[in-house]
Design a protein around this motif. Structure first.
Motif, mmCIF file in Angstrom:
data_model
loop_
_atom_site.group_PDB
_atom_site.id
_atom_site.type_symbol
_atom_site.label_atom_id
_atom_site.label_comp_id
_atom_site.label_asym_id
_atom_site.label_seq_id
_atom_site.Cartn_x
_atom_site.Cartn_y
_atom_site.Cartn_z
ATOM 1 N N TYR A 61 2.259 5.014 -2.989
ATOM 2 C CA TYR A 61 2.285 5.443 -4.386
ATOM 3 C C TYR A 61 2.790 6.883 -4.481
ATOM 4 O O TYR A 61 3.707 7.192 -5.262
ATOM 5 N N GLN A 112 -5.561 3.530 -6.132
ATOM 6 C CA GLN A 112 -5.013 3.125 -4.842
ATOM 7 C C GLN A 112 -5.702 3.944 -3.743
ATOM 8 O O GLN A 112 -6.114 5.080 -3.974
ATOM 9 N N THR A 127 6.575 7.538 -5.905
ATOM 10 C CA THR A 127 6.643 8.192 -7.217
ATOM 11 C C THR A 127 7.240 9.594 -7.097
ATOM 12 O O THR A 127 7.967 10.033 -7.989
ATOM 13 N N THR A 179 -1.609 2.161 0.542
ATOM 14 C CA THR A 179 -1.118 1.955 -0.828
ATOM 15 C C THR A 179 -1.045 3.274 -1.583
ATOM 16 O O THR A 179 -0.077 3.534 -2.305
ATOM 17 N N TRP A 198 -2.284 7.271 -11.569
ATOM 18 C CA TRP A 198 -3.016 6.763 -10.412
ATOM 19 C C TRP A 198 -3.968 5.679 -10.884
ATOM 20 O O TRP A 198 -4.665 5.822 -11.885
ATOM 21 N N ALA A 209 2.102 -0.589 -4.961
ATOM 22 C CA ALA A 209 1.668 0.803 -4.998
ATOM 23 C C ALA A 209 1.650 1.384 -6.407
ATOM 24 O O ALA A 209 1.135 2.477 -6.624
ATOM 25 N N PHE A 210 2.209 0.679 -7.376
ATOM 26 C CA PHE A 210 2.282 1.175 -8.749
ATOM 27 C C PHE A 210 1.898 0.041 -9.687
ATOM 28 O O PHE A 210 2.405 -1.076 -9.561
ATOM 29 N N GLU A 211 1.004 0.327 -10.607
ATOM 30 C CA GLU A 211 0.520 -0.679 -11.554
ATOM 31 C C GLU A 211 1.228 -0.548 -12.896
ATOM 32 O O GLU A 211 1.273 0.547 -13.471
ATOM 33 N N ALA A 237 8.046 0.483 -5.985
ATOM 34 C CA ALA A 237 6.626 0.815 -5.827
ATOM 35 C C ALA A 237 5.745 -0.306 -6.384
ATOM 36 O O ALA A 237 4.724 -0.656 -5.791
ATOM 37 N N TRP A 238 6.153 -0.876 -7.507
ATOM 38 C CA TRP A 238 5.410 -1.992 -8.089
ATOM 39 C C TRP A 238 5.477 -3.220 -7.185
ATOM 40 O O TRP A 238 4.468 -3.896 -6.962
#
Length: 162
Positions: free
Chosen positions: A132, A124, A136, A128, A121, A51-53, A46-47
């Motif tokens: 995410y 996004q 997830t 995206t 979250w 899509a994932f921070e 995802a990162w």
């Protein structure tokens, strides 16, 4: 009376007189670690696709006053996956739908995912956001399935008369 080795059974005290004791907690931690081994690579994907921070994980350290540190946030994240979630699962598994402990774990962690999806979250949108949510959710269902399978294989979930 002998202790049943079924995934869920009526509570009987173990050799130390405890219903849920150190052995069950240690097995929960091991099951949580096995679940994290499934979850982290999916969150990594995802990162990689944006899509994932990782800053969301670092935020965990900030919440407890340790600064904005990814390493400390990751330790808190994995620690929660080895303590809080397995203990909640051991307490609530009897109420989850599903025939197998793996299925019960997947359902349980899909419920947990709803909180994760909101808490992690990071604004996004569009595709995206869809990635995410999908990745997830997959990470949480995978974690839950492994958590339930491992815990159900090595520990018993007590069933209480309510």
């Amino acid at each position: 009376m002998s202790r049943k080795q079924t995934p869920m059974s009526r509570p009987e005290a173990d050799s130390e007189g405890q219903l849920l004791g150190v052995r069950q907690a240690a097995l929960g931690a091991a099951a949580g670690l096995a679940g994290m081994a499934v979850m982290v690579p999916i969150l990594g994907v995802a990162w990689l696709v944006g899509a994932f921070e990782l800053s969301a994980v670092a935020g965990l350290a900030s919440i407890v006053g340790l600064g904005d540190s990814f390493l400390l946030g990751a330790i808190i994240f994995v620690g929660g996956g080895m303590t809080t979630i397995p203990l909640l699962f051991a307490s609530l598994a009897v109420f989850m739908p599903g025939e197998s402990m793996g299925a019960k774990g997947a359902v349980f962690n899909a419920i947990v995912w709803t909180g994760f999806a909101v808490a992690f979250w990071s604004e996004q949108t569009g595709v995206t956001l869809a990635l995410y949510l999908l990745l997830t959710l997959a990470a949480h269902v995978g974690y839950g399935y492994v958590l339930g399978t491992v815990y159900g294989r090595y520990a018993t979930i007590p069933v209480y008369d309510v």
